[in-house]
Design a protein around this motif. Structure first.
Motif: not given
Length: 295
Positions: A155-168, A192-197
């Protein structure tokens, strides 16, 4: 960019994130506090803890995240614990898209990005830029995540965030474009939660179903790319509309809706006044022109 490994149950993943990035999270929250207080000016509360408490109390965004995505809420709570930060601060910080419609001044520029998804030999590729608020400069990280509730994920993120974009490792990648002129909801699931979900899905169909099955707090475009194909949806508080990929198989998207008509007039006017909508259409036209040149 730092790469941080966060493996295990949700809270343990978050704790590892918070502990390993404790200094960066402290600095990021301080920069966010300075930016928020300066933007609010005379309307600013007495301190950042009061601001975060009011932000959370005035909405049910975090309650919704806890109910709809309990593992992600636990991960966020672990970040706060590992970083030795108040949970409300970390929670409010993870509402980046939502803060814009909650109280950001009209002249504050929202985040913007441009996205491309296209077929390549043997599959598809997804690429985007991520324009974060200036106060996040230097806090960007990549999180390598894994646990019993999710596939292995970067996950691309910033310190303290659960995530911005990513791949599994199931072969699913998700990119995003903020669509802040679409209707929002104070009781929806934050971006952020919808994207990670969605990113915890094992294929594009499941990811799309997950997005369609939650009420959204903020307007957002999600591109879901696998080896087999590209899916695209524009989500608002009231709908999640599929956008058909063009016949040439190349998806281009910036920061205005291409199919959804769930427009919030006040937000649209605000974005027009700030020049944001013009920037979005200019970027999309540039991408289209480049596509034509490459044919």
């Amino acid at each position: 960019m730092q790469i941080i490994d966060c493996f295990g149950p949700p809270k343990a993943r978050g704790h590892a994130h918070g502990e390993m990035l404790r200094d960066q999270i402290r600095d990021a929250l301080e920069a966010w506090e300075n930016a928020t207080m300066a933007a609010l000016g005379v309307c600013a509360p007495k301190n950042m803890d009061a601001y975060c408490a009011k932000f959370i109390a005035d909405t049910t965004l975090i309650e919704r995240a806890r109910a709809a995505t309990p593992s992600l809420y636990a991960e966020m709570a672990g970040i706060a614990e590992g970083a030795d930060q108040p949970l409300e601060r970390i929670a409010a910080y993870n509402l980046m898209d939502e803060q814009w419609w909650y109280d950001a001044p009209a002249e504050s520029p929202p985040p913007g990005c441009s996205l491309i998804a296209a077929p390549i030999a043997g599959g598809h590729v997804l690429a985007q830029n991520m324009d974060l608020p200036e106060h996040m400069t230097g806090s960007q990280v990549a999180l390598r995540l894994a646990g019993p509730d999710m596939p292995q994920t970067v996950v691309l993120s910033a310190a303290g965030l659960i995530g911005l974009t990513g791949a599994n490792d199931a072969g699913l990648a998700i990119g995003v474009n903020t669509l802040l002129m679409l209707h929002h909801a104070r009781n929806g699931l934050p971006v952020a939660f919808a994207m990670r979900h969605a990113l915890a899905a094992m294929d594009g169909a499941d990811a799309q179903a997950r997005l369609a099955g939650v009420g959204h707090a903020s307007g957002q475009h999600y591109a879901m790319v696998t080896q087999r194909g590209i899916r695209s949806v524009e989500c608002s508080a009231t709908s999640c509309v599929p956008y058909p990929v063009p016949d040439d198989g190349i998806l281009l998207h910036t920061n205005h809706p291409l199919i959804s008509d769930e427009i919030d007039g006040a937000a649209q006017a605000r974005l027009d006044s700030a020049g944001f909508n013009k920037s979005s259409t200019t970027r999309l036209e540039w991408l289209k022109n480049q596509r034509e040149r490459c044919r």
